[in-house]
Scaffold this active site. Structure first.
Site, PDB file in Angstrom:
ATOM      1  N   GLY A  46       0.823  -1.204   0.000  1.00  0.00           N
ATOM      2  CA  GLY A  46       0.000   0.000   0.000  1.00  0.00           C
ATOM      3  C   GLY A  46       0.855   1.250   0.000  1.00  0.00           C
ATOM      4  O   GLY A  46       2.037   1.214   0.394  1.00  0.00           O
ATOM      5  N   GLN A  51       3.049   9.941   1.340  1.00  0.00           N
ATOM      6  CA  GLN A  51       4.340   9.247   1.204  1.00  0.00           C
ATOM      7  C   GLN A  51       5.091   9.667  -0.046  1.00  0.00           C
ATOM      8  O   GLN A  51       6.295   9.429  -0.148  1.00  0.00           O
ATOM      9  CB  GLN A  51       4.138   7.733   1.197  1.00  0.00           C
ATOM     10  CG  GLN A  51       3.633   7.182   2.530  1.00  0.00           C
ATOM     11  CD  GLN A  51       3.491   5.679   2.463  1.00  0.00           C
ATOM     12  OE1 GLN A  51       2.462   5.169   2.058  1.00  0.00           O
ATOM     13  NE2 GLN A  51       4.532   4.966   2.841  1.00  0.00           N
ATOM     14  N   CYS A  88       6.421  -0.525   6.379  1.00  0.00           N
ATOM     15  CA  CYS A  88       5.965   0.670   5.661  1.00  0.00           C
ATOM     16  C   CYS A  88       7.098   1.133   4.751  1.00  0.00           C
ATOM     17  O   CYS A  88       8.251   1.168   5.166  1.00  0.00           O
ATOM     18  CB  CYS A  88       5.624   1.761   6.675  1.00  0.00           C
ATOM     19  SG  CYS A  88       5.097   3.311   5.940  1.00  0.00           S
ATOM     20  N   LEU A  89       6.761   1.504   3.514  1.00  0.00           N
ATOM     21  CA  LEU A  89       7.789   1.964   2.577  1.00  0.00           C
ATOM     22  C   LEU A  89       8.468   3.244   3.067  1.00  0.00           C
ATOM     23  O   LEU A  89       9.582   3.550   2.645  1.00  0.00           O
ATOM     24  CB  LEU A  89       7.194   2.170   1.183  1.00  0.00           C
ATOM     25  CG  LEU A  89       6.731   0.897   0.460  1.00  0.00           C
ATOM     26  CD1 LEU A  89       6.095   1.239  -0.875  1.00  0.00           C
ATOM     27  CD2 LEU A  89       7.879  -0.089   0.261  1.00  0.00           C
ATOM     28  N   HIS A 130      -3.792   0.921   7.935  1.00  0.00           N
ATOM     29  CA  HIS A 130      -2.451   1.512   7.844  1.00  0.00           C
ATOM     30  C   HIS A 130      -2.460   2.729   6.900  1.00  0.00           C
ATOM     31  O   HIS A 130      -1.940   3.801   7.241  1.00  0.00           O
ATOM     32  CB  HIS A 130      -1.473   0.433   7.350  1.00  0.00           C
ATOM     33  CG  HIS A 130      -0.052   0.885   7.177  1.00  0.00           C
ATOM     34  ND1 HIS A 130       0.993   0.379   7.920  1.00  0.00           N
ATOM     35  CD2 HIS A 130       0.504   1.793   6.321  1.00  0.00           C
ATOM     36  CE1 HIS A 130       2.125   0.965   7.538  1.00  0.00           C
ATOM     37  NE2 HIS A 130       1.853   1.818   6.570  1.00  0.00           N
ATOM     38  N   GLU A 131      -3.068   2.556   5.723  1.00  0.00           N
ATOM     39  CA  GLU A 131      -3.050   3.652   4.737  1.00  0.00           C
ATOM     40  C   GLU A 131      -3.910   4.825   5.192  1.00  0.00           C
ATOM     41  O   GLU A 131      -3.537   5.987   5.008  1.00  0.00           O
ATOM     42  CB  GLU A 131      -3.500   3.155   3.357  1.00  0.00           C
ATOM     43  CG  GLU A 131      -2.633   2.069   2.750  1.00  0.00           C
ATOM     44  CD  GLU A 131      -1.134   2.341   2.821  1.00  0.00           C
ATOM     45  OE1 GLU A 131      -0.724   3.512   2.707  1.00  0.00           O
ATOM     46  OE2 GLU A 131      -0.367   1.382   3.008  1.00  0.00           O
ATOM     47  N   HIS A 134      -2.054   7.000   7.492  1.00  0.00           N
ATOM     48  CA  HIS A 134      -1.106   7.913   6.831  1.00  0.00           C
ATOM     49  C   HIS A 134      -1.794   9.246   6.512  1.00  0.00           C
ATOM     50  O   HIS A 134      -1.172  10.313   6.586  1.00  0.00           O
ATOM     51  CB  HIS A 134      -0.609   7.315   5.503  1.00  0.00           C
ATOM     52  CG  HIS A 134       0.610   6.454   5.628  1.00  0.00           C
ATOM     53  ND1 HIS A 134       1.814   6.926   6.072  1.00  0.00           N
ATOM     54  CD2 HIS A 134       0.807   5.139   5.324  1.00  0.00           C
ATOM     55  CE1 HIS A 134       2.712   5.940   6.054  1.00  0.00           C
ATOM     56  NE2 HIS A 134       2.120   4.847   5.611  1.00  0.00           N
TER      57      HIS A 134
HETATM   58 CO    CO Z   1       2.964   3.028   5.326  1.00  0.00          CO
END
Ligand code: CO
Length: 151
Positions: A46, A51, A88-89, A130-131, A134
């Protein structure tokens, strides 16, 4: 198609609240397409707009069953709980166990502004939570119960 730079922990944009998407225009579509390319290149599950430095309420998820685009998402219902390892990226090479609801129903708009509902369990529920966090300026780190060593 373009790859965008992923902002990482310490970048203040990741802690800011995102703004509602009001224009479902070509600029949004390019952002979503670029986010998809960026997600795939980095083998992620995701990615949320902040991000890649855009403070808009847009996120994408692909847990292997196809692309889900969530614009202005809101959690309508949640139930149960699950604990699993999450990454997480924007926080490279860090994994930690996080408790999430096991089942989540989300209301969101698609890239053309049409509202839809989606219910996900397990990994999909985890990814949606999670997204969406963000978009509130929150990283999973603050929810980690236990950090997990990578083999
Ligand atoms: Co993330």
């Amino acid at each position: 198609m373009a790859i965008r730079e992923i902002r990482t922990r310490g970048d203040e944009i990741l802690s800011k609240k995102c703004k509602e998407v009001k224009n479902f225009d070509n600029k949004l579509h390019i952002l979503l397409d670029d986010m998809y390319d960026t997600l795939k290149l980095n083998n992620g599950v995701g990615l949320a707009a902040p991000q890649v430095g855009i403070l808009k309420r847009a996120a994408i998820i692909d847990i292997g069953d196809g692309l889900i685009e969530l614009i202005n998402p809101e959690i309508l219902e949640q139930s149960g709980s699950q604990i699993a390892s999450e990454g997480c990226l924007s926080v490279p090479n860090v994994w930690g166990e996080v408790e999430r609801p096991n089942k989540v129903t989300v209301k969101a708009q698609d890239r053309n502004g049409r509202w839809f509902k989606i219910t996900g369990e397990e990994l999909l529920a985890r990814a949606m939570c999670h997204e969406i966090e963000h978009l509130e300026g929150k990283l999973f780190l603050e929810r980690v119960i236990r950090f997990v060593d990578q083999d």
